[in-house]
Scaffold this motif. Sequence first.
Motif, mmCIF file in Angstrom:
data_model
loop_
_atom_site.group_PDB
_atom_site.id
_atom_site.type_symbol
_atom_site.label_atom_id
_atom_site.label_comp_id
_atom_site.label_asym_id
_atom_site.label_seq_id
_atom_site.Cartn_x
_atom_site.Cartn_y
_atom_site.Cartn_z
ATOM 1 N N THR A 1 -78.554 76.874 -60.895
ATOM 2 C CA THR A 1 -78.467 75.694 -60.044
ATOM 3 C C THR A 1 -78.485 76.169 -58.606
ATOM 4 O OG1 THR A 1 -77.204 74.536 -61.720
ATOM 5 C CG2 THR A 1 -77.060 73.697 -59.479
ATOM 6 N N LEU A 2 -79.583 75.889 -57.930
ATOM 7 C CA LEU A 2 -79.761 76.343 -56.550
ATOM 8 C C LEU A 2 -80.352 75.204 -55.758
ATOM 9 C CD1 LEU A 2 -81.443 79.786 -57.234
ATOM 10 C CD2 LEU A 2 -79.116 79.429 -56.400
ATOM 11 N N PHE A 3 -80.397 75.362 -54.453
ATOM 12 C CA PHE A 3 -81.157 74.424 -53.635
ATOM 13 C C PHE A 3 -82.607 74.898 -53.696
ATOM 14 C CE2 PHE A 3 -76.892 74.803 -51.699
ATOM 15 C CZ PHE A 3 -76.425 73.545 -52.021
ATOM 16 N N ASN B 1 -80.070 78.778 -48.538
ATOM 17 C CA ASN B 1 -79.103 78.674 -49.630
ATOM 18 C C ASN B 1 -77.810 79.391 -49.268
ATOM 19 O OD1 ASN B 1 -79.897 77.639 -52.617
ATOM 20 N ND2 ASN B 1 -81.729 78.116 -51.438
ATOM 21 N N PHE C 1 -72.906 77.936 -61.448
ATOM 22 C CA PHE C 1 -73.284 77.088 -62.571
ATOM 23 C C PHE C 1 -73.992 77.899 -63.637
ATOM 24 C CE2 PHE C 1 -72.532 74.315 -59.089
ATOM 25 C CZ PHE C 1 -72.008 73.163 -59.653
#
Lengths: 322, 255, 289
Positions: free
Chosen positions: B89-91, B99, B85
């Motif tokens: 955009t990550l956890f 991740n 992204f």
Amino acid sequence: MPRTVLLVILWAAVAAVLVALPHALSFSQQEILVFMTINLLVVASYRLLTLTGEWSLGHVVIVGVGAYASALYTKELGIPVPVSMLLGACTSALIAMGLSYPLFRMKGFYFLIGSFAAGEIIRLLWKRFREPFGGPKGIKGIDPMPDFSIGIWDFDFFEPVSYYYFAGAVVALCLWLLWRIERSPVGLTFHAVHWQDKLAQSAGVNVRAYRTLAFVVASGFAGLAGALGAHYIGTINPNGFDVETMVFVLTWTIVGGTATFYGPLMGCIALTVLNEIVLREMGFEQMRPLIYGAVLILSILFLPKGLESLVQKLVKPRRVEP
Amino acid sequence: MNPFLEIDRLTMRFGGLTAVDGLSFTVEHGAIHGLIGPNGAGKTTTFNAISGFYRPSGGEVRLRGEVISGLSMHEVARRGVIRTFQHSTLFAEMTVLENALMGTHMAFRPNVFAAIVGWDREDRRGAYARAVEALEFFGLEGLRGERAGDLAHGHQRALGMAIAYAAHPDVVLLDEPFTGMNPEETTRMMELMRKLRDSGVTILIVEHDMHAIMGLCDRITCMSFGKLLAEGGPAEIRSHPDVIEAYLGGARHVS
Amino acid sequence: MFDLLAQTGLNALYAASYISLVAVGLVLIFGVMGVVNFAHGELFMAGAYVVVALYAGGGAPFLLAVAAGLGFVGLLGLLMEFALFRPLRDNPLGGLVASIGFLMILQATAVMGFGVRMEHIPPVTQEVIAFSEKVRLPMSRLYVIVAAVVLLGALWYFLKRTRFGWALRASAQDAEAAALQGISIGQTARIAMFIGAGLAGVAGALTAPLVSVNPHMGHSVIVTAFIVIIVGGVGSLEGAVVASVAYAFVHTLVTTFWDGVIADIVGLSLMLVVLIVKPTGLFGTADRA
Ligand SMILES: Nc1ncnc2c1ncn2[C@@H]1O[C@H](COP(=O)(O)OP(=O)(O)OP(=O)(O)O)[C@@H](O)[C@H]1O
Ligand SMILES: [Mg+2]
């Protein structure tokens, strides 16, 4: 090795306390203990559902589905109680599976309201149809757990202490299962779906399927909790599963906090002790909801991360490694 | 033989605005293909339409001849197209390792029953190994215990790519992977991308850093206002009058 | 048959008028504050108890008691804004939970102050307008309808024609942008809470002589209000009014021909269908979830 030994000793001590606990309580407190034990399963299953980020207002009705189903299976079909409980749990899971199709077209606030509507419809069906649900008065004279004895120990399940041991064992097993699920790759995926569903999807996660999975599994455990309760109390009615009861579950969960497995359990225990024991003993009968409401507000204002955040400050969380 | 990844008259409309307008180009297998254009040209929208985030208003996307446009995002991913992204955009609440583990989802599909009974040891070990490998590839193994949201910007971009890499993609779509990286990091990352390409992964990359794009890409597609403007090798694109015009004058807004 | 339909229509009109007062208040609060006020039904209940205390208990004129209901519950709204929603501005779920806590406090207070029994309030008037033998509209119901129309008209004027109203609508669209235009978020929040809560209170006060007033009466009110604002579209005041009328007709009709529980099921099913087909509601455009 010494750590493992320490853990074993710790858990053995916890188990011993839990086994001894009812004998230190009065009869009415023992009854409350039974309900609390069952409610622990309700909040723990609710937490599994919230792992994917959706908050349901229909969970208590799903608990009720398990209760009604199990009660009816014994009454109408003559199925023995322990089996009917499991079937009740399966029924809840199946109903949840059916509900997931309309509900998971919604998210966030809409899911909250949609789950409320779906649950309320089910509850009103119980209320409306005397056959087989018994209408507003519900179902009375539900078969109790049959007595049994292992060697020298006799279990008469009208006795709260006996039922506490039975329900406690079932709930402990269920909590262990829920914990295993949460700590597994499946649980990690639930978290991922919660925090970034887009990214999860781009890694190949079928987000809808995982939401449904969490909903169905949580509902199965909730249904079991309902069945456990129904065969103890012996009577159920639609009002027992209304939105006010749901508010209690919501409150336990939020006051406890949802970031950890133990948060909602802490919330349930703390508020039950406060509500049922402290306030009752102090003679605040009418004022209980008021104090309860105030505690709710104060905790959300001053402890927004829940009781669990107090514990987290004490114990640094360890991270998963295989 | 079918072209590898084929974007065919792709159109994406939002209400009255046509963000991508009949765009066609093909990506060769094993190439690093750049997609450039001024801000708002429709590059991210193109990525979104390829990866299944949007259902295109018109046109098709084909992978090895199979139509993948209109599939949902996880279905596209399961066919080997993984995207990153534009914004990090990550956890964010999960650790770096967790991740990366999410990237291994498709190869080591989790299963509730196996997880409860403990029959998924092999899978967990495999997923762990793959995740660590991905972190090592992008030089993140030292940070595996950190919360992803706490990482520096460049590391966050790298982690986004590590998640994609862990998924064993056939094609990766990288949306501005170099933002937030300093020149050394960018150079290192370019090296890694060549390595990735050499291991058989096709790369489609959107990037504003012209130096990086020109140095990296085998082929470049330039778009403006949703339409194809020019296509060719880096040298052609660099000297293409329309491209120069678009970048100097035609942009709606300048970053 | 025609008589029955006409009578049902009149009953529905009455129901629609107080439901729309409650629902419009709820939408206003949700729009400006961004929180789902679960205590809205209890604000309605509080309004009814003001009439119980002042009109039935204290012998004050009915209209004065109603006005006091509006003012008192409006103040409760301000209290909620100050004590709950302002500190929890960045925590919508927290706001919801806090409103649940407030709901419990209001309920318990009513129980302690008045007991759990139903209150019987002397009717304001016994007069009845008889359109025909079977079609009759009690004057006291007509008062509620007229009051609702007047109040909603006044609200409409306030929102569309005054500076504050404009500010309110602007911050319902986009609080940040409105703040940049020099409109204080705090001020609009207070106005929205006062009006939103006041409308619920006045609805409760107006209907108090016509329903059985008890501490748990808020429950069915909030459920109805939720259905209405979902069907009408969460951000839309006009939608809330239109949906109130539609819901009242459907509900009253089904109640007349089948029974109340079926009517509730029908209402909830309608809401579910709207949520599935068009979650932004029939009139809503904004997606604030
Ligand atoms: N979801 C959407 N709804 C409406 N318009 C959109 C949407 N997504 C993008 N657009 C519009 O489409 C056009 C193309 O946007 P896009 O994000 O694809 O540009 P871009 O080439 O990626 O630009 P940048 O280099 O700034 O990232 C823009 O005008 C944008 O405002
Ligand atoms: Mg972009």
